[in-house]
Design a protein around this motif. Structure first.
Motif, mmCIF file in Angstrom:
data_model
loop_
_atom_site.group_PDB
_atom_site.id
_atom_site.type_symbol
_atom_site.label_atom_id
_atom_site.label_comp_id
_atom_site.label_asym_id
_atom_site.label_seq_id
_atom_site.Cartn_x
_atom_site.Cartn_y
_atom_site.Cartn_z
ATOM 1 N N VAL A 72 3.944 -12.938 3.147
ATOM 2 C CA VAL A 72 4.506 -12.105 4.204
ATOM 3 C C VAL A 72 5.713 -12.791 4.832
ATOM 4 O O VAL A 72 6.781 -12.185 5.005
ATOM 5 C CB VAL A 72 3.425 -11.800 5.262
ATOM 6 N N SER A 75 8.865 -12.594 2.634
ATOM 7 C CA SER A 75 9.632 -11.359 2.695
ATOM 8 C C SER A 75 10.331 -11.196 4.038
ATOM 9 O O SER A 75 11.490 -10.803 4.103
ATOM 10 C CB SER A 75 8.718 -10.159 2.447
ATOM 11 N N VAL B 217 11.087 -7.019 -0.312
ATOM 12 C CA VAL B 217 9.680 -6.854 0.017
ATOM 13 C C VAL B 217 8.890 -6.501 -1.250
ATOM 14 O O VAL B 217 7.771 -6.006 -1.187
ATOM 15 C CB VAL B 217 9.535 -5.794 1.131
ATOM 16 N N ALA B 375 3.698 -7.088 10.754
ATOM 17 C CA ALA B 375 4.575 -7.406 9.630
ATOM 18 C C ALA B 375 4.317 -6.451 8.478
ATOM 19 O O ALA B 375 5.246 -5.879 7.898
ATOM 20 C CB ALA B 375 4.355 -8.852 9.184
ATOM 21 N N LEU B 376 3.030 -6.230 8.163
ATOM 22 C CA LEU B 376 2.701 -5.331 7.060
ATOM 23 C C LEU B 376 3.154 -3.911 7.386
ATOM 24 O O LEU B 376 3.649 -3.182 6.528
ATOM 25 C CB LEU B 376 1.199 -5.353 6.788
ATOM 26 N N PHE B 379 6.699 -3.726 6.665
ATOM 27 C CA PHE B 379 6.933 -3.629 5.225
ATOM 28 C C PHE B 379 6.688 -2.203 4.747
ATOM 29 O O PHE B 379 7.411 -1.679 3.904
ATOM 30 C CB PHE B 379 6.006 -4.573 4.459
ATOM 31 N N LEU B 382 9.568 -0.198 5.606
ATOM 32 C CA LEU B 382 10.669 -0.498 4.687
ATOM 33 C C LEU B 382 10.450 0.191 3.353
ATOM 34 O O LEU B 382 11.396 0.679 2.738
ATOM 35 C CB LEU B 382 10.753 -2.008 4.464
#
Lengths: 111, 592
Positions: A72, A75, B217, B375-376, B379, B382
């Motif tokens: 994580v 990225s 990513v 964060a996930l 992503f 994104l």
């Protein structure tokens, strides 16, 4: 946390090792040897941060969670570097240096 | 994807050797596959990806949409026995129950129970201190996003769930193909790694945004699509079980699932609706909870369940909290219900099962703390953005290709006929207009529909029949109207305001949500912020941010702006909204 900073500096080094960004940042082309060194250093720091993340730390987080967090961070920091070379190209080397220092302190501090 | 970076006459130019030509041929084939695999199911993928991203915050949506749960006291160590006592006061002849203990993401005790009656499970939420039942409004909550993202659920009681899973599976497979071919198509994977040039405008900026959001990513996308496919491996690839678990009585897939969970088949009881089961005896819950905590050296308990096993003995199964490790399906301990004696631990450790569990766990992200979860979530946004830019790129590329020959001679004529605000180029083929219409409905309409869904949760009267389905009806009708609007503003009467109006509507709905919340419930920002209840306040604040972002997009896409932009830039992509969006600098990092 340390993973994020270390990855940031690593990606920065790799980015600075690519001629387009190198020119954006310093306004002149780097020699092939300089570029290669920058890229190598970047990869080394990346590997180092992975090794740190995968080491079963004293805090009790299992290595699997550490590596997941590292991916994580990988990225996230790549995104941050992209933003940096896009909007703040002149500051990128300073940011990378600060991130390296920050990463090492964070690691020493056990984050 | 990268067709435009190919030299114009690559195929025609004399090639020095055969190999590079072959490589170009392979790349072109992959590029074709990437474009069409992406386009055909892209809209569906966007919807799956966006709702899946929202599902990372399923518990938080569940809470927000059930404001009755607000203000519960924190649980203490004796929460489980207290809740069980409260349940038994209410339902004396309970035969089976599953208890989910409160944690930092859900303050209530949730109990699923059934008694000697019709054998159906009932749900009960209760106060962790007093055991008082909490009646909540009838809603699907965040489970709707969750269910929609893997089975296209359209009603509270699922219909076409299996078919939906197949469709989603096909789309996921397409996504996987699009990702892999995208890597091949990307000619300068590392050279372009950090390259984003919004200032260049037009197709270049769109392509950069697509590449950057796609490449950086990539580990997340590969993980999420592959694990998404693997979760339903039994549905998509049933022949493995059919071969390995064949018995005299046909294929025994239950034995397979038991093996997957590390369970002994004889412990697994199937209970029909008409089977008579005796009520449970008094359970030594306090002792069992203590024993489980000791055995896991302080690890948290997620759920407890009590039932009768195949021999009619009352057993209690303790499942560890999912936040404690990466692998899905946490370890479970089995206790004798009456004596509280430990029987066995179910924790499959074979490499295949562990791999599967890790993939599953990564996909569900139940292990993630708040930072990791955000964060996930980012992503996921994104990823949605990568799909969105891909879809828009399809039309931008076509309009650019169509224009290059005609633009030079058309420049003078353009200047002469001062175009009125409502004229678009009349020569856009029907197919492209249709794609733009559906793009509009998906990329603009879906966020709008999600906002309306949340608003309907506050606005629909609490006494409405089938209230949960009424909320869904609001969601789907909004989405449908967005499609009609898209068709209207591109195919029927082409004009430039289409995107902007949709985004503005979305912005209006999302920014109104905290206000609606304040009018209808006591869980609004005026209370939650001073009290430091970040879980509740965070939802409202996120809604405001979403609204602001959509408003900003609407502003960038407003019809008049494209003309100024045209004057400023040298390259002029004709499709106005896309050009305006391309000029937005941080479209790749902010997300909508």
């Amino acid at each position: 946390m340390s993973a994020f900073f270390l990855c940031f500096s690593a990606w920065s080094a790799i980015a600075l090792g690519l001629d387009r960004h190198h020119e954006d940042v310093w306004g002149h082309e780097g020699t092939a040897r300089q570029l290669l060194h920058l890229r190598r250093a970047g990869w080394l720091v990346l590997l180092f941060s992975l090794w740190l993340a995968a080491r079963p730390a004293g805090g009790g987080t299992p290595a699997s969670l550490g590596v997941a967090a590292w991916v994580v961070a990988l990225s996230l920091s790549a995104l941050a570097v992209t933003a940096a070379v896009t909007w703040l190209p002149r500051r990128a080397p300073a940011l990378a240096g600060a991130a390296l220092v920050g990463g090492l302190t964070a690691w020493a501090g056990g984050w | 994807m990268n067709l435009n970076t190919l030299p114009a006459g690559a195929a025609a130019a004399p090639q020095p050797a055969k190999t590079p030509k072959d490589r170009e041929g392979f790349r072109q084939a992959m590029s074709w596959l990437h474009t069409w695999a992406g386009l055909v199911l892209g809209w569906l993928l966007f919807a799956i990806f966006l709702t899946g991203t929202l599902s990372f915050f399923k518990s938080e949506f569940n809470l927000w949409m059930r404001p009755e749960v607000h203000g519960l006291p924190a649980a203490d160590a004796h929460v489980a026995p207290k809740a069980l006592a409260a349940l038994q006061r209410r339902v004396p002849d309970v035969t089976q129950w599953i208890m989910r203990l409160p944690d930092e993401r859900d303050p209530a005790v949730t109990l699923l129970w059934r008694d000697t009656g019709n054998g159906r499970f009932e749900t009960l939420r209760m106060n962790p201190q007093t055991g008082e039942a909490i009646t909540t409004r009838d809603t699907m909550g965040g489970d709707f996003f969750y269910r929609f993202h893997f089975e296209l659920r359209t009603a509270q009681k699922g219909r076409w769930a299996i078919q939906g899973r197949w469709v989603v599976g096909a789309a996921t497979l397409m996504m996987f193909i699009a990702l892999l071919t995208g890597i091949v198509t990307h000619r300068r994977f590392f050279k372009d790694f950090f390259t984003f040039r919004p200032a260049k405008g037009g197709q270049r900026a769109w392509l950069d945004a697509h590449n950057v959001s796609g490449v950086l990513v990539l580990p997340f996308y590969l993980m999420i699509t592959f694990s998404g496919l693997m979760i339903f491996h039994t549905l998509y690839m049933p022949s493995g079980i059919a071969t390995a678990y064949r018995s005299d009585k046909g294929i025994d897939s239950n034995a397979y699932f038991a093996d997957l969970q590390g369970e002994k088949p004889e412990r697994r009881v199937r209970r029909g609706a008409s089977d008579k089961v005796d009520p449970l005896p008094p359970i030594a819950l306090e002792r069992i909870v203590d024993a489980a905590s000791t055995r896991w050296s302080g690890g948290r308990i997620g759920t407890l369940q009590a039932r009768r096993d195949a021999e009619g003995r009352a057993v209690v199964e303790v499942t560890r909290h999912e936040g404690d490790r990466l692998q899905y399906r946490p370890p479970r301990l089995l206790f004798d219900g009456v004596t509280g004696q430990w029987l066995e631990q179910a924790d499959p450790t074979s490499p295949a099962v562990t791999t599967y569990g890790v993939l599953y766990g990564l996909h569900m992200a139940r292990f993630a703390g708040p930072g990791m979860r955000w964060a996930l979530f980012g992503f996921g946004l994104l990823g949605s953005l990568m799909i969105a830019t891909g879809m828009v790129l399809w039309t931008v590329k076509r309009s650019a290709r169509r224009q290059t020959p005609s633009q030079r001679k058309g420049a003078a004529r353009d200047a002469a006929t001062t175009s009125a605000p409502h004229t678009t180029t009349p020569r856009i083929p029907f197919g492209e207009r249709l794609v733009t219409a559906i793009n509009m409905a998906t990329l603009g309409g879906l966020p709008l529909a999600c906002g309306v869904f949340l608003a309907s949760n506050r606005l629909l009267p609490l006494t409405t029949d089938h209230r949960a389905d009424a909320e869904l009806a609001c969601f789907f009708s909004t989405w449908g109207m967005a499609l009609l609007w898209g068709l209207w503003s591109t195919v029927v009467r082409p004009h430039r305001a289409g995107w902007s109006v949709l985004m503005a509507a979305g912005a209006a709905v999302w920014t109104t949500l905290p206000l609606l919340n304040a009018i209808t419930t006591p869980t609004h920002l005026g209370i939650t912020l001073p009290a430091g209840e970040w879980m509740w306040a965070g939802m409202d604040l996120s809604f405001l941010v979403t609204g602001a972002l959509m408003g900003w997009l609407a502003w960038r896409l407003r019809p008049g702006r494209s003309r100024q932009h045209k004057a400023a830039s040298t390259r002029t992509p004709r499709t106005a909204p896309e050009a305006a969006l391309a000029a937005t600098p941080d479209v790749s990092t902010s997300g909508a």
